[in-house]
Scaffold this active site. Sequence first.
Site, PDB file in Angstrom:
ATOM      1  N   ASP A 330       0.860  -1.187   0.000  1.00 28.12           N
ATOM      2  CA  ASP A 330       0.000   0.000   0.000  1.00 28.12           C
ATOM      3  C   ASP A 330       0.891   1.231   0.000  1.00 28.12           C
ATOM      4  O   ASP A 330       1.849   1.311   0.772  1.00 28.12           O
ATOM      5  CB  ASP A 330      -0.875  -0.016   1.260  1.00 28.12           C
ATOM      6  CG  ASP A 330      -2.074   0.915   1.184  1.00 28.12           C
ATOM      7  OD1 ASP A 330      -1.937   2.005   0.600  1.00 28.12           O
ATOM      8  OD2 ASP A 330      -3.134   0.562   1.717  1.00 28.12           O
ATOM      9  N   ARG A 332      -0.627   4.434   0.057  1.00 32.05           N
ATOM     10  CA  ARG A 332      -1.452   5.591   0.419  1.00 32.05           C
ATOM     11  C   ARG A 332      -0.851   6.367   1.588  1.00 32.05           C
ATOM     12  O   ARG A 332      -1.065   7.569   1.706  1.00 32.05           O
ATOM     13  CB  ARG A 332      -2.869   5.126   0.771  1.00 32.05           C
ATOM     14  CG  ARG A 332      -3.674   4.720  -0.447  1.00 32.05           C
ATOM     15  CD  ARG A 332      -5.004   4.153  -0.056  1.00 32.05           C
ATOM     16  NE  ARG A 332      -4.870   2.885   0.671  1.00 32.05           N
ATOM     17  CZ  ARG A 332      -5.895   2.192   1.138  1.00 32.05           C
ATOM     18  NH1 ARG A 332      -7.124   2.647   0.979  1.00 32.05           N
ATOM     19  NH2 ARG A 332      -5.700   1.047   1.762  1.00 32.05           N
TER      20      ARG A 332
END
Length: 418
Positions: A330, A332
């Site tokens: 990930d 983000r």
Amino acid sequence: MEPGTDRTGARHIRLTSHSGGPLAPPIRWGAPTPAERGPIVGTTGNRAHRNVIGTHSGSYGVYRALAVAAGALSPQHRADLTNTAPTDVIGPYPQWQNPDAIVSLDPWGAAVADVFADQLAADHDIRPTIAVTKAHVMLPEIAEALQKGRLRPDGRILLAGGAAVVTKVAVEPVWYLPGVAARFGCDEAALRRALFEETGGMYPELVTRGDLEVFLPPIGGQTVYIFGDPRDLADPAVELTARVHDECNGSDVFGSDICTCRPYLTHAIEECIAGTQRGGVGLVAYSRKEGRALGEVTKFLVYNARKRQVGGDTADQYFARTECVAGVQDMRFQELMPDVLHWLGITRIHRLVSMSNMKYDAITGSGISVGERVNIPDELIPADARVEIDAKMAAGYFTPGPVPDAEDLKKTVGRGLA
């Protein structure tokens, strides 16, 4: 066209890796007033005034370049800001004066026409990086909630036809590099070098202009939807229902059933409406970080890898397939996410509509308290998204029910590609 010139009339390439000129206004991030802080000047009309790295509009700056190259837009165009003022005044709040609380947006970005009126009159081309407007939001899921009696129209927050009345805020990214580096626990020089090298050397000022501390990155921004009075967001006594949501075009727009993104988003909107009708206020902050900020191409490659692997699309391999393709699970990285909450003056979220441990940790770690956490109801989880939700719960996402163990994850299998 004169020989040796392009459509803008320029005869040579203009590099900006030299030291700044005396006409560029200084930026003192976190100063108590806009006059002391100084304006953000990311326009290119008068390069002597520029005091940042990059330009406005994030990734859309590339389209501006295309328009200039095609002769459709004059590079000297000045925005006419008549009647563009915010429909609702946001702040200022104490967090705006804290250089550690907000590092990824300009707190004064919506008010430049007022707070920097003198500089605008002196021919500084200053552009807003935040816009605030009113809107009606219509979703079939909200219409269904009306039909089934879960929501009732009140004529103010929710209209009889199913439209929700909102204040809508668009935010462009404005990064204060020393603050961003501190958030990620890295050296500012290392951050600048990585940004320079991983964008293919797009912004040489990152490594040649240490005097420029503000960067307008070529990335997507975010949109904030406020249900009720925006001023109530800063009042911890008013119940706040909120969701921070990362973009998922396939689900949010087209209803793909491989994830829970759209049902969770629409469930949050329903919760925001209901909470506002109880006398509270609601908030949805929508960030453009498609595919966990890995991009849609990478996301679709991962889908293929998940569906084609031996044993099928199983929850125990959910994160591993992403890491095999992207090198990371990930990207983000929610460290910057709470900034918009601080910009809105928020100190407490009473009901956080999110199961994400990363979002919860980022919010509470920034000093904002969270009361109740609201998970997505089981009946809203698409069958093929069970793989995702079980994998996330096992990885630490919030759930009021049992956490799947390793054997459970092996049993959760999605459908094939067909």
